[in-house]
Design a protein around this motif. Structure first.
Motif, PDB file in Angstrom:
ATOM      1  N   VAL A  20      14.415  32.465  29.724  1.00 39.74           N
ATOM      2  CA  VAL A  20      14.545  33.717  30.478  1.00 39.74           C
ATOM      3  C   VAL A  20      13.795  34.814  29.726  1.00 39.74           C
ATOM      4  CG1 VAL A  20      16.197  35.438  31.316  1.00 39.74           C
ATOM      5  CG2 VAL A  20      16.796  32.997  31.358  1.00 39.74           C
ATOM      6  N   LEU A  21      13.047  35.612  30.475  1.00 35.65           N
ATOM      7  CA  LEU A  21      12.365  36.746  29.850  1.00 35.65           C
ATOM      8  C   LEU A  21      12.967  38.034  30.415  1.00 35.65           C
ATOM      9  CD1 LEU A  21      10.096  37.205  27.816  1.00 35.65           C
ATOM     10  CD2 LEU A  21       8.526  37.497  29.752  1.00 35.65           C
ATOM     11  N   LEU A  22      13.397  38.913  29.523  1.00 37.32           N
ATOM     12  CA  LEU A  22      13.947  40.208  29.938  1.00 37.32           C
ATOM     13  C   LEU A  22      12.968  41.317  29.571  1.00 37.32           C
ATOM     14  CD1 LEU A  22      17.659  40.186  28.695  1.00 37.32           C
ATOM     15  CD2 LEU A  22      16.741  39.384  30.886  1.00 37.32           C
ATOM     16  N   VAL A  53      22.539  43.974  20.532  1.00 37.44           N
ATOM     17  CA  VAL A  53      23.088  44.191  21.874  1.00 37.44           C
ATOM     18  C   VAL A  53      22.074  44.982  22.693  1.00 37.44           C
ATOM     19  CG1 VAL A  53      24.899  45.308  23.222  1.00 37.44           C
ATOM     20  CG2 VAL A  53      25.483  43.970  21.206  1.00 37.44           C
ATOM     21  N   SER A  54      21.707  44.420  23.828  1.00 38.07           N
ATOM     22  CA  SER A  54      20.615  44.980  24.624  1.00 38.07           C
ATOM     23  C   SER A  54      20.906  44.764  26.104  1.00 38.07           C
ATOM     24  CB  SER A  54      19.299  44.259  24.300  1.00 38.07           C
ATOM     25  OG  SER A  54      19.106  44.148  22.901  1.00 38.07           O
ATOM     26  N   VAL A  55      20.241  45.558  26.935  1.00 40.21           N
ATOM     27  CA  VAL A  55      20.215  45.280  28.378  1.00 40.21           C
ATOM     28  C   VAL A  55      18.758  45.208  28.814  1.00 40.21           C
ATOM     29  CG1 VAL A  55      22.437  46.242  29.097  1.00 40.21           C
ATOM     30  CG2 VAL A  55      20.457  47.735  28.936  1.00 40.21           C
ATOM     31  N   GLY A  56      18.531  44.375  29.798  1.00 40.96           N
ATOM     32  CA  GLY A  56      17.168  44.238  30.292  1.00 40.96           C
ATOM     33  C   GLY A  56      17.152  43.841  31.751  1.00 40.96           C
ATOM     34  N   ARG A  57      15.957  43.935  32.330  1.00 44.00           N
ATOM     35  CA  ARG A  57      15.742  43.525  33.716  1.00 44.00           C
ATOM     36  C   ARG A  57      15.106  42.141  33.671  1.00 44.00           C
ATOM     37  NH1 ARG A  57      13.609  48.153  35.466  1.00 44.00           N
ATOM     38  NH2 ARG A  57      15.398  48.912  36.620  1.00 44.00           N
ATOM     39  N   VAL A  58      15.676  41.220  34.443  1.00 39.88           N
ATOM     40  CA  VAL A  58      15.164  39.846  34.408  1.00 39.88           C
ATOM     41  C   VAL A  58      13.744  39.817  34.954  1.00 39.88           C
ATOM     42  CG1 VAL A  58      15.483  37.493  35.269  1.00 39.88           C
ATOM     43  CG2 VAL A  58      17.485  38.881  34.649  1.00 39.88           C
ATOM     44  N   ALA A  59      12.791  39.359  34.108  1.00 36.59           N
ATOM     45  CA  ALA A  59      11.389  39.255  34.523  1.00 36.59           C
ATOM     46  C   ALA A  59      11.035  37.819  34.905  1.00 36.59           C
ATOM     47  CB  ALA A  59      10.473  39.744  33.399  1.00 36.59           C
ATOM     48  N   GLU A  60      11.626  36.867  34.205  1.00 37.18           N
ATOM     49  CA  GLU A  60      11.443  35.443  34.531  1.00 37.18           C
ATOM     50  C   GLU A  60      12.785  34.753  34.335  1.00 37.18           C
ATOM     51  OE1 GLU A  60       8.202  33.665  32.325  1.00 37.18           O
ATOM     52  OE2 GLU A  60       6.945  35.423  32.752  1.00 37.18           O
ATOM     53  N   THR A  61      13.175  33.919  35.310  1.00 35.54           N
ATOM     54  CA  THR A  61      14.523  33.326  35.252  1.00 35.54           C
ATOM     55  C   THR A  61      14.523  31.906  34.691  1.00 35.54           C
ATOM     56  OG1 THR A  61      14.502  32.238  37.412  1.00 35.54           O
ATOM     57  CG2 THR A  61      15.072  34.578  37.386  1.00 35.54           C
ATOM     58  N   PRO A  71      22.856  31.560  39.796  1.00 36.72           N
ATOM     59  CA  PRO A  71      21.464  31.636  39.339  1.00 36.72           C
ATOM     60  C   PRO A  71      21.061  33.081  39.067  1.00 36.72           C
ATOM     61  CG  PRO A  71      21.649  30.432  41.430  1.00 36.72           C
ATOM     62  CD  PRO A  71      22.980  31.052  41.168  1.00 36.72           C
ATOM     63  N   LEU A  72      20.313  33.291  38.003  1.00 33.04           N
ATOM     64  CA  LEU A  72      19.781  34.632  37.734  1.00 33.04           C
ATOM     65  C   LEU A  72      18.724  34.968  38.778  1.00 33.04           C
ATOM     66  CD1 LEU A  72      19.303  34.650  33.856  1.00 33.04           C
ATOM     67  CD2 LEU A  72      21.134  35.680  35.184  1.00 33.04           C
ATOM     68  N   ARG A  73      18.592  36.258  39.072  1.00 35.53           N
ATOM     69  CA  ARG A  73      17.580  36.727  40.028  1.00 35.53           C
ATOM     70  C   ARG A  73      16.620  37.652  39.307  1.00 35.53           C
ATOM     71  NH1 ARG A  73      20.100  40.253  42.685  1.00 35.53           N
ATOM     72  NH2 ARG A  73      22.282  39.918  42.142  1.00 35.53           N
ATOM     73  N   GLU A  74      15.352  37.564  39.674  1.00 40.62           N
ATOM     74  CA  GLU A  74      14.376  38.504  39.108  1.00 40.62           C
ATOM     75  C   GLU A  74      14.773  39.925  39.473  1.00 40.62           C
ATOM     76  OE1 GLU A  74      10.155  37.886  39.745  1.00 40.62           O
ATOM     77  OE2 GLU A  74      10.420  35.782  39.138  1.00 40.62           O
ATOM     78  N   TYR A 125       9.925  43.220  25.446  1.00 41.39           N
ATOM     79  CA  TYR A 125      10.499  42.059  26.135  1.00 41.39           C
ATOM     80  C   TYR A 125      11.382  41.290  25.155  1.00 41.39           C
ATOM     81  CZ  TYR A 125       7.430  42.651  30.154  1.00 41.39           C
ATOM     82  OH  TYR A 125       6.817  43.136  31.269  1.00 41.39           O
ATOM     83  N   ILE A 126      12.401  40.629  25.705  1.00 41.63           N
ATOM     84  CA  ILE A 126      13.277  39.776  24.896  1.00 41.63           C
ATOM     85  C   ILE A 126      13.239  38.377  25.495  1.00 41.63           C
ATOM     86  CG2 ILE A 126      15.595  39.467  23.926  1.00 41.63           C
ATOM     87  CD1 ILE A 126      16.184  42.388  24.742  1.00 41.63           C
ATOM     88  N   HIS A 127      13.041  37.401  24.657  1.00 43.57           N
ATOM     89  CA  HIS A 127      12.988  36.014  25.106  1.00 43.57           C
ATOM     90  C   HIS A 127      14.349  35.367  24.895  1.00 43.57           C
ATOM     91  CE1 HIS A 127      11.367  31.693  24.595  1.00 43.57           C
ATOM     92  NE2 HIS A 127      11.501  31.975  25.867  1.00 43.57           N
ATOM     93  N   LEU A 128      14.986  34.926  25.989  1.00 43.14           N
ATOM     94  CA  LEU A 128      16.293  34.268  25.879  1.00 43.14           C
ATOM     95  C   LEU A 128      16.082  32.765  25.912  1.00 43.14           C
ATOM     96  CD1 LEU A 128      18.536  36.466  28.218  1.00 43.14           C
ATOM     97  CD2 LEU A 128      17.910  36.809  25.809  1.00 43.14           C
ATOM     98  N   ARG A 129      16.418  32.119  24.833  1.00 45.30           N
ATOM     99  CA  ARG A 129      16.269  30.671  24.771  1.00 45.30           C
ATOM    100  C   ARG A 129      17.295  29.995  25.668  1.00 45.30           C
ATOM    101  NH1 ARG A 129      15.570  29.729  18.268  1.00 45.30           N
ATOM    102  NH2 ARG A 129      13.350  30.175  18.188  1.00 45.30           N
ATOM    103  N   PRO A 130      17.006  28.759  26.099  1.00 45.68           N
ATOM    104  CA  PRO A 130      17.995  28.027  26.907  1.00 45.68           C
ATOM    105  C   PRO A 130      19.336  27.995  26.186  1.00 45.68           C
ATOM    106  CG  PRO A 130      15.914  26.824  26.822  1.00 45.68           C
ATOM    107  CD  PRO A 130      15.781  27.979  25.868  1.00 45.68           C
TER     108      PRO A 130
END
Ligand SMILES: [Zn+2]
Ligand SMILES: [Zn+2]
Length: 346
Positions: A20-22, A53-61, A71-74, A125-130
Motif C-alpha cells: 500500500v502506498l500512502l 503515527v501518521s495519516v495519509g490518503r491511499v494512493a495504491e491499494t 478492501p482499501l479504496r484509493e 509518501y509512506i510505503h506500507l508493507r504487506p
C-alpha cells in the motif's frame, strides 16, 4: 535522520512498488523522535525516516484489506499501526497476549531503516508493507483531530484501560504532554468524578483545562500536598504517570490513596532509577501498580472510534505544523516544550 545528533537531511527515494502506498497528509513529532535524535533508544538502524503515527490518503491499494476486513479504496484517508511484524506465533504473542513484547516487532519511523524504503512518516509518501494494520478514519473524524492525539492517544487509551477507573473516582494524571492530556480526556469518558493534571509548562496546563481537567497543579507547587487537599486527605483513587521522569514514580505512589491503583506509562525509555520505601509506599499502603508499555492495533482502532464519537477540542492541541524542510525546527520545538503538539505536513 542520518545519525543521532546529526542535522536532518532531505533525501529522494525511488517510488516503491507493491504494498500500500500512502500520500502523507501529516505525521507527528513526539518525544520519541527527540529520544531518537539524542540517540537514547537502543537498536535503531540509522538512517531512519522518523514519524511513527501518521495519516495519509491511499494512493495504491495493492488489494489490501483494512482491520475490519474491507478492501482499501484509493483516496481513502487512513492511519496504520506503526508496529509491524509482530509474529502471532511467539510465546508473548500467543500465551501472554502481549504483542508489545514480541521480539519480532518493528516500528515505522523507529526501528526500520530508510535504507529499506519509505518506512516513516516524515516523507511525502509512506510505503506500507504487506501485513501492516490499516485503519480508515471515519468521516466524522477530521484527520487533524486524530493527529492532535497522535501516538499519545492509543498509549493513553491503553493506560486508562489498565487504570480501571470507577464512576466518581478522583484521577490524577502526572504529566501534561500528549499522553497525559489524552489520559485526562479519556478518564472523563470512563466516569471520573474529578480529574487533576500535574505538570507544566503553563501552555500544557492550559491545554489540560481545555480538555476538561478540573484542576491543574504546576511543578512549582507542593504537588503531593495539593492532591491530598483535593481528596479529603486520602490521595487519588487512581493515578496515571505520564511524565518520563523517574522521580515522578515514588511521588505518584504517594499521591495515590491507600489501596488505590497506579499505572506507570511515561517511563518509555531508560532515563534512570528512582527509590521508594517498600513498606510505606507499597506494602502497608496496599497499593496496586501496573506498568504499561506501548500500544497495539486494538488501542489504535479504539482510539479512532472514541475520537470520532467524542468531540473534545482535540485540534486545539496542535500548536504548529511544519513543512518537511523545517523538520529540524519541529524537533527542537518539541524538545524545548514550546509546543503541545507539532505536526509534519509534507
Ligand atoms: Zn510474536
Ligand atoms: Zn510518538
Amino acid at each position: 535522520m542520518p545519525a543521532p545528533g546529526a542535522p536532518l537531511e532531505l533525501r529522494e527515494f525511488e517510488r516503491p512498488r507493491g504494498g500500500v502506498l500512502l500520500e502523507t497528509l501529516a505525521s507527528e513529532v513526539c518525544g520519541t523522535d527527540v529520544h531518537l535524535w539524542r540517540g537514547q533508544l537502543a537498536g535503531v538502524p540509522y538512517p531512519i525516516i522518523p514519524g511513527h503515527v501518521s495519516v495519509g490518503r491511499v494512493a495504491e491499494t495493492d488489494g489490501a484489506l483494512d482491520v475490519d476486513g474491507n478492501p482499501l479504496r484509493e483516496g481513502q484517508i487512513v492511519t496504520f499501526l506503526d508496529v509491524y511484524g509482530t509474529c502471532g506465533r511467539c510465546w508473548y504473542c500467543t500465551v501472554a497476549h502481549a504483542t508489545t513484547r514480541c521480539p519480532h516487532r518493528k516500528v515505522y519511523g523507529v526501528t526500520l531503516s530508510s535504507d529499506d524504503g519509505l518506512l516513516g512518516g516524515w516523507s511525502e509518501y509512506i510505503h506500507l508493507r504487506p501485513g501492516v494494520h490499516v485503519i480508515p478514519l471515519p468521516e466524522t473524524l477530521d484527520w487533524r483531530a486524530f493527529m492532535a492525539g497522535g501516538c499519545g492517544m492509543p498509549t493513553a487509551l491503553h493506560a486508562v484501560t489498565l487504570a480501571e477507573i470507577a464512576f466518581g473516582d478522583t484521577v490524577v494524571v502526572q504529566g501534561a504532554g500528549p499522553v497525559g492530556l489524552c489520559a485526562a480526556a479519556l478518564a472523563q469518558l470512563r466516569g471520573a468524578g474529578q480529574v487533576i493534571v500535574v505538570g507544566g509548562p503553563e501552555i500544557r496546563l492550559q491545554a489540560a483545562r481545555t480538555l476538561g481537567a478540573d484542576v491543574t497543579i504546576g511543578l512549582d507547587e507542593d504537588r503531593v500536598e495539593r492532591v491530598r487537599e483535593l481528596t479529603n486527605g486520602r490521595g487519588a483513587d487512581v493515578t496515571i504517570e505520564a511524565t518520563g521522569v523517574p522521580s515522578a514514580v515514588p511521588e505518584g505512589m504517594r499521591m495515590t490513596r491507600d489501596a488505590g491503583r497506579y499505572v506507570v506509562v511515561g517511563q518509555y525509555t531508560d532515563v534512570g532509577s528512582a527509590t521508594f520505601n517498600p513498606h510505606l509506599d507499597l506494602n502497608q499502603k496496599h497499593l496496586e501498580i501496573r506498568g504499561c508499555w506501548g500500544s497495539d492495533v486494538g488501542h489504535v482502532y479504539r482510539a479512532v472510534k472514541v475520537m470520532a464519537r467524542h468531540h473534545f477540542p482535540w485540534t486545539d492541541l496542535i500548536t504548529r505544523e511544519y513543512a518537511l524542510e523545517n523538520a529540524q525546527q519541529a524537533l527542537e520545538a518539541v524538545e524545548a516544550q514550546t509546543v503541545v503538539k507539532a505536526l509534519i505536513v509534507p
